[in-house]
Design an enzyme around this catalytic site. Sequence first.
Site, short mmCIF file in Angstrom:
data_model
loop_
_atom_site.label_atom_id
_atom_site.label_comp_id
_atom_site.label_asym_id
_atom_site.label_seq_id
_atom_site.Cartn_x
_atom_site.Cartn_y
_atom_site.Cartn_z
N ASP A 216 164.88 -47.97 86.53
CA ASP A 216 165.77 -49.10 86.11
C ASP A 216 165.69 -50.09 87.06
O ASP A 216 165.71 -51.36 86.65
CB ASP A 216 167.18 -48.60 85.90
N GLU B 138 177.14 -48.60 78.34
CA GLU B 138 177.86 -49.65 79.11
C GLU B 138 178.17 -50.82 78.58
O GLU B 138 178.89 -51.70 78.55
CB GLU B 138 177.10 -49.50 80.36
N ASP B 139 176.98 -51.25 77.68
CA ASP B 139 176.94 -52.51 77.19
C ASP B 139 176.91 -52.82 75.73
O ASP B 139 177.03 -54.01 75.07
CB ASP B 139 175.39 -53.28 77.49
N HIS C 135 164.13 -54.34 78.38
CA HIS C 135 164.21 -53.68 79.56
C HIS C 135 164.29 -51.98 79.41
O HIS C 135 163.43 -51.59 80.16
CB HIS C 135 165.73 -54.12 80.27
N HIS D 106 169.81 -45.97 78.22
CA HIS D 106 170.59 -45.82 79.51
C HIS D 106 171.61 -47.00 79.72
O HIS D 106 172.60 -46.90 80.35
CB HIS D 106 169.85 -45.91 80.96
N ASP E 191 144.41 -55.01 113.30
CA ASP E 191 143.13 -54.41 114.14
C ASP E 191 142.91 -52.68 113.47
O ASP E 191 141.87 -52.00 113.66
CB ASP E 191 143.21 -54.36 115.31
#
Length: 706
Positions: A139, A76-77, A48, A72, A259
């Site tokens: 992201d 957080e993870d 990712h 990034h 059109d």
Amino acid sequence: MNTIDDLCDRLKGYLPADEVQQVRRAYFYSEQAHDGQRRSSGEPYVTHPLAVATILANLHMDHQALIAALLHDVIEDTSVNKEAVTRQFGEVVAELVDGVSKLTQITFESKAEAQAENFRKMVLAMAEDIRVIIVKLADRLHNMRTLGALRPDKKRRIARETLDIYAPIANRLGINTLRLELEDLSFQAIYPMRYERLKRAVLQVRGNRREVVKKIQVRLQERLEQDGLKGRVVGREKNLLSLYNKMKYQKKSFSEIMDVYAFRILTESVDDCYRAIGTVHNTYKPVPGRFKDYVAIPKANGYQSLHTSLFGLSGMPIEVQIRTREMEAMANNGVAAHWLYKAGQTDHPIAEGSHARARQWVKGLLEMQQRAGDSLEFIEHVKVDLFPDEVYVFTPRGEIMELPKGSTPVDFAYAVHTDIGHACVACRVDRKLAPLSAKLHSGQTIEIITAPGARPNLAWLSFVTTARARSAIRHYIKQQQRTESESLGRRLLDKALSQFNVHLEQISDERLVPLLEEMEVGSLQELLEAIGLGKRMAYVVVRRLIDDKDTLVEASASQEGSMVIHGTEGMVVSFARCCHPIPDDSILGHISFGSGIVVHRDTCRNLTEIRNDPEKCVTLSWADAVEGEFGLNLRLEIEHQRGIIARIATLAAEMDVGLDRISVDERDARISTLTLGVLIKNRVHLARLMKKLRLIPEVNRVVRLR
């Protein structure tokens, strides 16, 4: 699947070798940090951030943005913290990563509040470095590309948020390549069946009309060459979501929209753009009023192009956009083009201008963020501010101002300066007086008339368009209400304490602090504000402050003294519509939760049940000099005669009486009942008016409605 080698090969085309090596090192750092983690699709998680960095590489972003993209999610993870990122890759990268990261340490009451607070944090980071939002957009784009592994309800929620916030931001920053893909992917996730049907229909039509498109394209190319212009004519694809929205909101069928044949002409210079427009208009007849010059006056996101509509073969509608190759790069990459040109170490005026506009927009977001009461209110303001269409108006000095479509003179006033918006009382549009709620159109000159002491009107919120104006008005009214409610709360508490011969200033901190803790308020100001708004009762607060119960009973029985009404108390003192009290009437106050004191006439039936309740009622009296005008209703019994209402209105004007409304109810062929809403100063003023009205021969009876 892309690999780090593929990414580095792409970066070698525009970044120095040492910066490419730093990007490679960031990838291996991210891979190690995310070791063992997998996405919903089952792929290793590091795929990712690598995909996000690849999207940014296509925009030619700098190495710091690419490193931030690769890292990034580590804060957080994973167990990696901001300090570790700073040590490895520097403070700039760490701030970018932190700005993109979500808030994971705070518990929110709802998903919407969490998303709003995340966005608010990101705006603060954007104010420091605009690259935060570019990384976030990349992201979000990769997340949208890989929605397939998620539940349908989660898909729709993420797609709706993308459509409401991220796609408009990409548009506002001029990054068209990201915007178009974000919109199409969101459309596909929210309405999968409609998306597939529309996609198939577009493919079918494209095949059927290939010959016609080719014929027009060749004709335009030949005419450019005949006039000695270097330009390339290409067909322009229509975005599926914009097709769907046109069908939905313009109530047109698919065939009517398809059109229209769309083309783009790319030239070498601005001069060639204007020469090409002449060539195009000589080839096919232009549609009157459909020429737009975004080269001389660029859009708010920096977009530049000439737009025109033509009558083609057999009256067939043709849309043509004419721009230079640099403008094309700007239209696709927007603010990201700033780094595209920086990578080559050359400044480019269009890219620099776009970057400056983006910075100005983020500065405006920051002001809104500071004024907003909470994150949800702020994100609503941002949604309002992401309008794609603009009107261009002029200041009296001839400066151009860009405003969203549907803006009013009040929006214009706040766009010039917040203080001008606050003091605005009237306006001139093209030198003629106009209502403050009038919709502005491109080319108009706006002059704002201000007055010292003027303040925003709550009614403005019903017609202002820009988020800047809306947030400034709300902020001012909140501040005003807070000040007025605190002042009223102090008066109510002092009145309640005066029964015990005590004043608020005499109460020690030792007695006050436990009370504030018991009532769960942070300060005396908050307590006074709550009392002024009717959320806390002064009588109850006093009961908790005074320990002597005998004194309390004796004082509550006496209830001496009354609070004085001056007419300048503002929003926290209002006048009841059921009985319309005016100065010199006997009055009583009802403490209404969240609204402060509502003033009633002493004889009002609505006070019957609470009249003797000290927690809900407060004794009031009028000051010797009361300011302002007060509304009430008069009922007149009049005989039919031409011009009678005009005579009554003229009389009211002569007596300095404002007319709020007039309604007539015919009782029979000869007599009518006239209800008159009037604005008067006091009972003497009212008595004089009623006396004058009774002198009119056709007026049989005048009574004040109670």
